[in-house]
Design a protein around this motif. Structure first.
Motif, PDB file in Angstrom:
ATOM      1  N   CYS A 162     -16.768   3.465   0.075  1.00  0.00           N
ATOM      2  CA  CYS A 162     -16.126   3.598  -1.247  1.00  0.00           C
ATOM      3  C   CYS A 162     -15.646   4.967  -1.288  1.00  0.00           C
ATOM      4  O   CYS A 162     -16.127   5.693  -0.416  1.00  0.00           O
ATOM      5  CB  CYS A 162     -17.632   3.814  -2.224  1.00  0.00           C
ATOM      6  SG  CYS A 162     -17.427   5.156  -3.721  1.00  0.00           S
ATOM      7  N   GLY A 163     -14.232   5.756  -1.954  1.00  0.00           N
ATOM      8  CA  GLY A 163     -13.822   6.845  -1.559  1.00  0.00           C
ATOM      9  C   GLY A 163     -14.650   8.154  -1.914  1.00  0.00           C
ATOM     10  O   GLY A 163     -14.329   9.149  -0.694  1.00  0.00           O
ATOM     11  N   GLY A 191     -17.714   5.365  -8.393  1.00  0.00           N
ATOM     12  CA  GLY A 191     -18.920   6.019  -7.129  1.00  0.00           C
ATOM     13  C   GLY A 191     -20.115   5.336  -8.061  1.00  0.00           C
ATOM     14  O   GLY A 191     -20.994   5.164  -7.315  1.00  0.00           O
ATOM     15  N   HIS A 229     -20.578   0.012  -3.729  1.00  0.00           N
ATOM     16  CA  HIS A 229     -20.113  -1.253  -2.978  1.00  0.00           C
ATOM     17  C   HIS A 229     -19.877   0.407  -1.428  1.00  0.00           C
ATOM     18  O   HIS A 229     -19.477   1.180  -1.294  1.00  0.00           O
ATOM     19  CB  HIS A 229     -18.745  -1.221  -3.038  1.00  0.00           C
ATOM     20  CG  HIS A 229     -17.792  -0.026  -4.250  1.00  0.00           C
ATOM     21  ND1 HIS A 229     -16.246   0.052  -2.436  1.00  0.00           N
ATOM     22  CD2 HIS A 229     -17.802   0.560  -4.395  1.00  0.00           C
ATOM     23  CE1 HIS A 229     -15.891   0.807  -3.086  1.00  0.00           C
ATOM     24  NE2 HIS A 229     -15.863   1.241  -4.486  1.00  0.00           N
ATOM     25  N   ASP A 287     -13.460   0.221  -8.127  1.00  0.00           N
ATOM     26  CA  ASP A 287     -12.363   0.818  -6.247  1.00  0.00           C
ATOM     27  C   ASP A 287     -11.885  -1.376  -7.537  1.00  0.00           C
ATOM     28  O   ASP A 287     -12.790  -1.850  -8.037  1.00  0.00           O
ATOM     29  CB  ASP A 287     -13.469   0.196  -5.734  1.00  0.00           C
ATOM     30  CG  ASP A 287     -13.023  -0.047  -4.501  1.00  0.00           C
ATOM     31  OD1 ASP A 287     -12.800   0.961  -3.660  1.00  0.00           O
ATOM     32  OD2 ASP A 287     -12.287  -0.627  -4.393  1.00  0.00           O
ATOM     33  N   CYS A 323     -18.090   0.304  -9.123  1.00  0.00           N
ATOM     34  CA  CYS A 323     -17.089   1.543  -9.136  1.00  0.00           C
ATOM     35  C   CYS A 323     -15.938   1.078  -9.550  1.00  0.00           C
ATOM     36  O   CYS A 323     -16.198  -0.567 -10.396  1.00  0.00           O
ATOM     37  CB  CYS A 323     -17.182   2.046  -7.360  1.00  0.00           C
ATOM     38  SG  CYS A 323     -16.086   3.321  -6.715  1.00  0.00           S
TER      39      CYS A 323
HETATM   40 ZN   LIG Z   1     -16.248   3.280  -4.626  1.00  0.00          ZN
END
Ligand SMILES: [Zn+2]
Length: 165
Positions: A92-93, A61, A89, A38, A36
């Motif tokens: 995750c948003g 994602g 992970h 992130d 991701c």
């Molecule tokens: Zn994520």
């Protein structure tokens, strides 16, 4: 002065100590990682890797999209990748919103994103299994290519294997 001055000056220090001039574009450890975007994820650090070791593919994602497949084909046949780890992970948003939610949010900014597919993740386990299958069943990748899945815990630094071969 620009929005990027901090980066340019940091790079001057980096380049002054640069020691990687001998590296090639091939993945020295034969690894491709899909993860991701992130900002808490340090893919090289958490997997004990260094520059030159692996191809790192990142998006929102850690989804196996058409573009990720395209990149994996190049990574495998041209750049030495012999195994692929898909690594979403925790926290995750993308697992906290739906595509409809994102469309609604952007609409508030006067932007219509309904022609975009965001590949949000309502069920992380199901999405990971789907994405692993997408790689394993791709007609463009070698049949025996080892493909594994593991979830990175952003709060402990641990990697939880989900489907390793
Ligand atoms: Zn994520």
């Amino acid at each position: 002065m620009s929005q990027f001055d901090d980066l340019i000056s940091a790079n001057a220090k980096y380049a002054a100590k640069f020691r990687n001039s001998e590296l090639t574009g091939r993945a020295a450890r034969g690894l491709g990682v899909v993860t991701c975007m992130d900002s808490r994820i340090d893919p090289l650090g958490l997997l004990g890797l260094e520059a030159g070791d692996a191809k790192i593919l990142r998006n929102a994602g850690a989804r196996v999209t058409d573009d990720v497949l395209r990149t994996l084909v190049l990574a495998v046949y041209l750049l030495g990748v012999e195994r692929v780890l898909v690594m979403p992970h925790t926290d995750c948003g993308m697992s906290k919103v739906t595509d409809a939610d994102v469309h609604e949010l952007t609409q508030r900014h006067g932007v219509d994103t309904r022609s975009l597919e965001f590949h949000t993740v309502p069920d992380q386990g199901a999405a990971l299994r789907h994405d692993l299958t997408r790689i394993r069943s791709s007609p463009f990748l070698p049949p025996g290519l080892p493909v594994g899945g593991a979830i990175y815990d952003v709060h402990t630094g641990e990697l939880l294997p989900v489907a390793l071969e």
